[in-house]
Write a protein that holds these residues in place. Structure first.
Motif, mmCIF file in Angstrom:
data_model
loop_
_atom_site.group_PDB
_atom_site.id
_atom_site.type_symbol
_atom_site.label_atom_id
_atom_site.label_comp_id
_atom_site.label_asym_id
_atom_site.label_seq_id
_atom_site.Cartn_x
_atom_site.Cartn_y
_atom_site.Cartn_z
ATOM 1 N N LYS A 81 0.793 -1.290 0.033
ATOM 2 C CA LYS A 81 0.000 -0.121 0.047
ATOM 3 C C LYS A 81 0.842 1.217 -0.083
ATOM 4 C CE LYS A 81 -3.901 -1.368 2.495
ATOM 5 N NZ LYS A 81 -4.293 -1.779 3.958
ATOM 6 N N MET A 82 2.002 1.142 0.777
ATOM 7 C CA MET A 82 2.878 2.437 0.882
ATOM 8 C C MET A 82 3.450 2.650 -0.519
ATOM 9 S SD MET A 82 4.436 4.024 3.842
ATOM 10 C CE MET A 82 5.973 4.791 3.702
ATOM 11 N N LEU A 83 4.200 1.716 -0.942
ATOM 12 C CA LEU A 83 4.584 1.722 -2.182
ATOM 13 C C LEU A 83 3.854 2.245 -3.314
ATOM 14 C CD1 LEU A 83 6.536 -1.460 -2.072
ATOM 15 C CD2 LEU A 83 7.596 0.697 -2.035
ATOM 16 N N ASN A 84 2.654 1.639 -3.482
ATOM 17 C CA ASN A 84 1.686 2.497 -4.396
ATOM 18 C C ASN A 84 1.357 3.662 -4.214
ATOM 19 O OD1 ASN A 84 1.416 0.034 -5.469
ATOM 20 N ND2 ASN A 84 -0.473 -0.644 -4.452
ATOM 21 N N THR A 129 15.628 7.468 -4.130
ATOM 22 C CA THR A 129 14.725 6.777 -3.194
ATOM 23 C C THR A 129 13.176 6.384 -4.153
ATOM 24 O OG1 THR A 129 13.700 8.463 -2.306
ATOM 25 C CG2 THR A 129 15.426 7.358 -1.198
ATOM 26 N N ARG A 130 12.957 7.338 -5.141
ATOM 27 C CA ARG A 130 11.775 7.073 -5.750
ATOM 28 C C ARG A 130 12.069 5.807 -6.870
ATOM 29 N NH1 ARG A 130 10.005 12.852 -8.353
ATOM 30 N NH2 ARG A 130 9.030 13.661 -6.307
ATOM 31 N N GLN A 131 13.389 5.630 -7.416
ATOM 32 C CA GLN A 131 13.795 4.400 -8.014
ATOM 33 C C GLN A 131 13.847 3.411 -7.307
ATOM 34 O OE1 GLN A 131 17.471 5.531 -9.759
ATOM 35 N NE2 GLN A 131 16.705 5.558 -11.911
ATOM 36 N N VAL A 132 13.861 3.417 -5.990
ATOM 37 C CA VAL A 132 13.848 2.129 -4.999
ATOM 38 C C VAL A 132 12.443 1.837 -5.084
ATOM 39 C CG1 VAL A 132 14.206 1.562 -2.545
ATOM 40 C CG2 VAL A 132 15.973 3.083 -3.657
ATOM 41 N N ARG A 133 11.508 2.637 -4.797
ATOM 42 C CA ARG A 133 10.299 2.337 -4.604
ATOM 43 C C ARG A 133 9.616 1.867 -5.999
ATOM 44 N NH1 ARG A 133 9.798 8.100 -2.727
ATOM 45 N NH2 ARG A 133 10.664 7.863 -0.584
ATOM 46 N N ILE A 189 7.034 -13.490 -6.244
ATOM 47 C CA ILE A 189 7.540 -12.650 -5.240
ATOM 48 C C ILE A 189 6.932 -11.950 -4.312
ATOM 49 C CG2 ILE A 189 9.136 -10.386 -5.038
ATOM 50 C CD1 ILE A 189 10.059 -11.142 -7.840
ATOM 51 N N ALA A 190 5.640 -11.610 -4.531
ATOM 52 C CA ALA A 190 4.613 -10.771 -3.582
ATOM 53 C C ALA A 190 4.145 -12.066 -2.648
ATOM 54 C CB ALA A 190 3.565 -10.411 -4.246
ATOM 55 N N SER A 191 4.217 -13.219 -2.861
ATOM 56 C CA SER A 191 3.834 -14.413 -2.092
ATOM 57 C C SER A 191 4.896 -14.759 -1.310
ATOM 58 C CB SER A 191 3.291 -15.427 -2.829
ATOM 59 O OG SER A 191 4.371 -16.187 -3.648
ATOM 60 N N ALA A 192 6.156 -14.298 -1.305
ATOM 61 C CA ALA A 192 7.263 -14.772 -0.528
ATOM 62 C C ALA A 192 7.019 -14.498 0.924
ATOM 63 C CB ALA A 192 8.670 -13.852 -0.946
ATOM 64 N N THR A 193 7.630 -15.432 1.693
ATOM 65 C CA THR A 193 7.325 -15.330 3.279
ATOM 66 C C THR A 193 8.026 -13.698 3.820
ATOM 67 O OG1 THR A 193 7.727 -17.464 3.471
ATOM 68 C CG2 THR A 193 7.540 -16.459 5.306
ATOM 69 N N HIS A 194 9.314 -13.711 3.156
ATOM 70 C CA HIS A 194 9.824 -12.316 3.614
ATOM 71 C C HIS A 194 10.401 -11.861 2.136
ATOM 72 C CE1 HIS A 194 9.769 -13.952 7.561
ATOM 73 N NE2 HIS A 194 10.320 -14.903 7.228
ATOM 74 N N ASN A 195 10.391 -10.499 1.880
ATOM 75 C CA ASN A 195 11.240 -9.856 1.033
ATOM 76 C C ASN A 195 11.959 -8.955 1.732
ATOM 77 O OD1 ASN A 195 10.352 -10.914 -1.665
ATOM 78 N ND2 ASN A 195 8.437 -10.366 -1.106
ATOM 79 N N ILE A 196 13.419 -9.271 1.931
ATOM 80 C CA ILE A 196 14.233 -8.380 2.792
ATOM 81 C C ILE A 196 15.048 -7.591 1.784
ATOM 82 C CG2 ILE A 196 16.265 -8.644 4.042
ATOM 83 C CD1 ILE A 196 15.168 -11.746 4.227
ATOM 84 N N TYR A 197 15.281 -6.300 2.082
ATOM 85 C CA TYR A 197 15.943 -5.464 1.194
ATOM 86 C C TYR A 197 16.925 -4.370 1.892
ATOM 87 C CZ TYR A 197 12.501 -1.756 1.523
ATOM 88 O OH TYR A 197 11.779 -0.631 2.080
ATOM 89 N N ALA A 198 17.760 -4.007 0.920
ATOM 90 C CA ALA A 198 18.550 -2.912 1.674
ATOM 91 C C ALA A 198 19.088 -2.114 0.364
ATOM 92 C CB ALA A 198 19.848 -3.320 2.396
ATOM 93 N N TYR A 199 19.311 -0.889 0.387
ATOM 94 C CA TYR A 199 19.869 -0.153 -0.585
ATOM 95 C C TYR A 199 20.883 0.965 0.256
ATOM 96 C CZ TYR A 199 16.336 3.612 0.721
ATOM 97 O OH TYR A 199 15.760 4.504 1.483
ATOM 98 N N VAL A 230 19.386 -3.838 -3.324
ATOM 99 C CA VAL A 230 19.325 -5.493 -3.262
ATOM 100 C C VAL A 230 18.186 -6.119 -2.522
ATOM 101 C CG1 VAL A 230 20.405 -7.737 -2.670
ATOM 102 C CG2 VAL A 230 21.894 -5.891 -3.494
ATOM 103 N N VAL A 231 17.363 -7.042 -2.959
ATOM 104 C CA VAL A 231 16.114 -7.420 -2.496
ATOM 105 C C VAL A 231 16.405 -8.992 -2.455
ATOM 106 C CG1 VAL A 231 13.859 -7.997 -2.421
ATOM 107 C CG2 VAL A 231 14.516 -5.756 -3.588
ATOM 108 N N VAL A 232 16.280 -9.785 -1.240
ATOM 109 C CA VAL A 232 16.264 -11.179 -1.147
ATOM 110 C C VAL A 232 14.752 -11.699 -0.841
ATOM 111 C CG1 VAL A 232 17.500 -13.223 -0.127
ATOM 112 C CG2 VAL A 232 18.694 -11.288 -0.563
#
Length: 290
Positions: A154-157, A195-199, A211-221, A261-263
């Protein structure tokens, strides 16, 4: 087993033996199989004012190819203090690449504690309850970064709706998946300078049902701001405590910037313990190297 693996294993054994004889009761083996150790460090032996626990996990590649994974635990260690100490440890690692560095780390931390004891810093408030300390431990990697707490999609949208047109979607590279005991890990990488590109990248990834159904989507930039000569960096655990901070820490050690990077992790029902952090970092490392 390659000779270098044997040598590394022997170097680890020698280092552990030396440290346990130097530090005695302050050295503690948390888990021999997982190579997890903890050392209690204080400013002086008699009546210590400042004390800190350094917990380390020695990955198979340490010391020649991988840094130790570490955590600094002390109720008073927050914000700027934490960042400065973590930066000092990373500098020591970079200056002594390939060498055993735990002794140097412990003595650096002790130096900092002695300085605090000698300076006019007020003594730490040790009335803090152990529950709070235990709860805080997972956050030790995340200080100074404000991860997104709200419902991410929601936040990203919301945040990308206005800026979609003027911000190009960077190319996204997907790494090879790693599967262990039915859990699968896969890293995704994109070059980013805002940060807009990150979003935008995160939103694009979430459009993928898998990807949306993954248990965790961990990321860092990490984004380097040329004008201020500082890094804009942030991370998100997405429910996998401390994983985002470890990922960011890896990126700092490898000195990468202008990258996200998103894992993704799909949990298979079997607990992996500390191995999950190894897989998250290995996925991220190989996608960064590629």
């Amino acid at each position: 087993m390659a000779a270098s693996d044997t040598e590394r294993a022997q170097q680890q054994i020698d280092e552990i033996e030396a440290l346990s004889s130097i530090y005695g009761d302050d050295w503690c083996v948390v888990d021999e199989d997982e190579k997890i150790y903890c050392i209690k460090i204080s400013d002086c032996l008699d009546q210590p004012k400042w004390t800190l626990c350094l917990q380390v996990i020695l990955p198979p590649g340490y010391p020649t190819a991988e840094p130790p994974i570490y955590q600094l635990n002390a109720p008073w260690l927050r914000g700027q203090d934490y960042t400065e100490l973590a930066n000092s440890l990373e500098e020591i690692y970079v200056q002594n690449l390939g060498e055993s560095i735990l002794y140097l780390w412990v003595e650096k931390i002790r130096e900092v504690l002695i300085e605090k004891a000698q300076s006019s810093d007020p003594e730490p408030d040790i009335k803090k309850t152990s529950e709070e300390v235990a709860e805080d431990d997972g956050d030790d990697f995340l200080l100074d970064y404000q991860p997104i707490q709200e419902d991410q999609i929601k936040m990203l949208n919301y945040m990308t709706s206005e800026s979609q047109e003027d911000e190009e979607l960077p190319p996204i590279h997907h790494g090879n998946p790693i599967t262990d005991r039915r859990s699968t890990f896969q890293a995704h990488l994109a070059p980013v300078v805002t940060t807009r590109q990150v979003r935008r990248v995160l939103e694009k990834l979430y459009e993928n049902k898998k990807i949306a159904s993954a248990t965790h989507n961990i990321y860092a930039y990490r984004i380097y701001c040329e004008d201020k000569q500082t890094f804009l960096q942030d991370c998100e655990d997405d429910g996998e405590t401390a994983a985002g901070g470890r990922l960011l820490h890896l990126m700092q050690i490898l000195n990468v910037h202008n990258v996200l990077v998103v894992v993704s992790r799909w949990y298979g029902g079997i607990l992996l313990g500390p191995d999950r952090f190894k897989h998250i970092n290995n996925c991220a490392r190989s996608v960064l190297v590629e």
